[in-house]
Design an enzyme around this catalytic site. Structure first.
Site, PDB file in Angstrom:
ATOM      1  N   GLU A   1      35.143   3.307 -15.664  1.00 16.23           N
ATOM      2  CA  GLU A   1      33.776   3.672 -15.310  1.00 16.23           C
ATOM      3  C   GLU A   1      33.042   2.377 -15.003  1.00 16.23           C
ATOM      4  O   GLU A   1      32.971   1.482 -15.846  1.00 16.23           O
ATOM      5  CB  GLU A   1      33.117   4.423 -16.467  1.00 16.23           C
ATOM      6  CG  GLU A   1      31.823   5.096 -16.089  1.00 16.23           C
ATOM      7  CD  GLU A   1      31.221   5.883 -17.252  1.00 16.23           C
ATOM      8  OE1 GLU A   1      30.081   6.337 -17.101  1.00 16.23           O
ATOM      9  OE2 GLU A   1      31.887   6.007 -18.301  1.00 16.23           O
TER      10      GLU A   1
ATOM     11  N   ASP B   1      20.936   3.717 -21.278  1.00 17.20           N
ATOM     12  CA  ASP B   1      21.731   2.607 -21.790  1.00 17.20           C
ATOM     13  C   ASP B   1      21.054   1.912 -22.955  1.00 17.20           C
ATOM     14  O   ASP B   1      19.832   1.720 -22.966  1.00 17.20           O
ATOM     15  CB  ASP B   1      21.984   1.584 -20.674  1.00 17.20           C
ATOM     16  CG  ASP B   1      22.845   2.159 -19.566  1.00 17.20           C
ATOM     17  OD1 ASP B   1      23.810   2.854 -19.896  1.00 17.20           O
ATOM     18  OD2 ASP B   1      22.541   1.920 -18.386  1.00 17.20           O
TER      19      ASP B   1
ATOM     20  N   TYR C   1      31.861  15.013 -19.424  1.00 17.77           N
ATOM     21  CA  TYR C   1      31.526  13.832 -20.219  1.00 17.77           C
ATOM     22  C   TYR C   1      30.732  14.298 -21.431  1.00 17.77           C
ATOM     23  O   TYR C   1      29.581  14.706 -21.315  1.00 17.77           O
ATOM     24  CB  TYR C   1      30.699  12.886 -19.353  1.00 17.77           C
ATOM     25  CG  TYR C   1      30.484  11.491 -19.869  1.00 17.77           C
ATOM     26  CD1 TYR C   1      30.114  11.248 -21.195  1.00 17.77           C
ATOM     27  CD2 TYR C   1      30.616  10.397 -19.028  1.00 17.77           C
ATOM     28  CE1 TYR C   1      29.910   9.972 -21.660  1.00 17.77           C
ATOM     29  CE2 TYR C   1      30.392   9.101 -19.474  1.00 17.77           C
ATOM     30  CZ  TYR C   1      30.042   8.893 -20.779  1.00 17.77           C
ATOM     31  OH  TYR C   1      29.827   7.613 -21.240  1.00 17.77           O
TER      32      TYR C   1
END
Length: 267
Positions: free
Chosen positions: A52, A63, A177
């Site tokens: 990724e 993030d 995911y």
């Protein structure tokens, strides 16, 4: 999902071999794109199944601090989506593992989704993760990505309601995911026990492979993910931290060494 996609083929192979797909995450351009190319090849030669690759963005909401810092360093090196794709295009003859780009919706939509998909496919990209893309928009864009041979991977969080979880799992291509924690990316001392239940729930939908990410920091947690019956483990912040701490010229070797450790745990 299309069983002929490159990502699906990797998961079919790892399932036959009864092992977990190892899926490291790195930030393109940290410390520079030349080193990123070396790191990608090192990860491939040391057991990674899928990589990724994060395109640095100035407002990376999903993030944590480690990956945010890496993104800011990459942006300081003038890393753009275009030169990330140029770098990947130069690796097409040597990089055989599927590359999944991690980007945010603003850069994607500002460029134009169809144009971006075409450019990504030309660079050899196999899939995309866009964490802030609404499900309804993802459902619209997924067929356009598929026309270029790209899997648009969707995310499920621990707080996702059951009916929406089903819809996401059946719409996601390549794999689903599964975000292991509520919050941003980053290393965690342990994974939430609820993740095991979510893996079973998603597997029960028979919609495709399930990969667990966010919070996996080492071999012990990779083994835990494997015991839960997931199909893949995504390791980001722990690897990005090692790359940042590496001596000049040693980032690719450091990434490869960490990948070998994780590979043993993944089977």
């Amino acid at each position: 999902m299309q069983p002929s996609s490159r990502i699906a083929e990797v998961f079919a192979q790892t399932a036959r071999e009864q092992r977990l797909a190892l899926m490291p995450f790195i930030v393109a351009g940290d410390p520079n794109l030349e080193t990123t190319a070396d790191i990608l090849l090192s990860l491939q030669s040391n057991g990674a199944d899928v990589v990724e690759l994060g395109i640095p963005y100035s407002d990376p909401l999903a993030d944590g601090p480690v990956i945010q810092s890496a993104a800011y360093r990459a942006l300081a090196q003038n890393t753009t989506p275009s030169n990330v794709l140029t770098m990947l295009r130069g690796l097409r003859d040597r990089l055989t593992m599927p590359v999944v780009l991690f980007t945010y919706s603003n850069p994607l939509l500002n460029r134009g989704a169809e144009a971006f998909f075409a450019e990504a496919a030309d660079a050899g990209v196999a899939g995309l993760v866009v964490p802030d893309l609404p499900l309804e928009e993802a459902e619209r864009l997924s067929p356009l990505a598929a026309e270029q041979g790209l899997d648009l991977v969707l995310l499920v969080a621990p707080t996702t309601p059951g009916d929406r979880r089903r819809r996401i799992a059946t719409s996601s291509r390549g794999f689903t995911y599964l975000v292991s924690v509520t919050g941003v990316t980053g290393e965690r001392a342990s994974l939430q026990d609820r993740v095991a239940e979510l893996v079973l729930s998603l597997k029960g939908l028979e919609a495709g492979p399930v990969a667990v990410g966010f919070g996996i920091s080492g071999a012990d947690q990779v083994r835990q993910v494997r015991e839960w019956g997931a199909d893949g483990a995504i390791i980001g912040s722990a690897l990005v931290k090692r790359i940042a701490a590496a001596q000049p010229g040693c980032a690719a070797a450091e990434a490869g060494e960490f990948c070998r450790e994780l590979r043993k745990a993944a089977g």
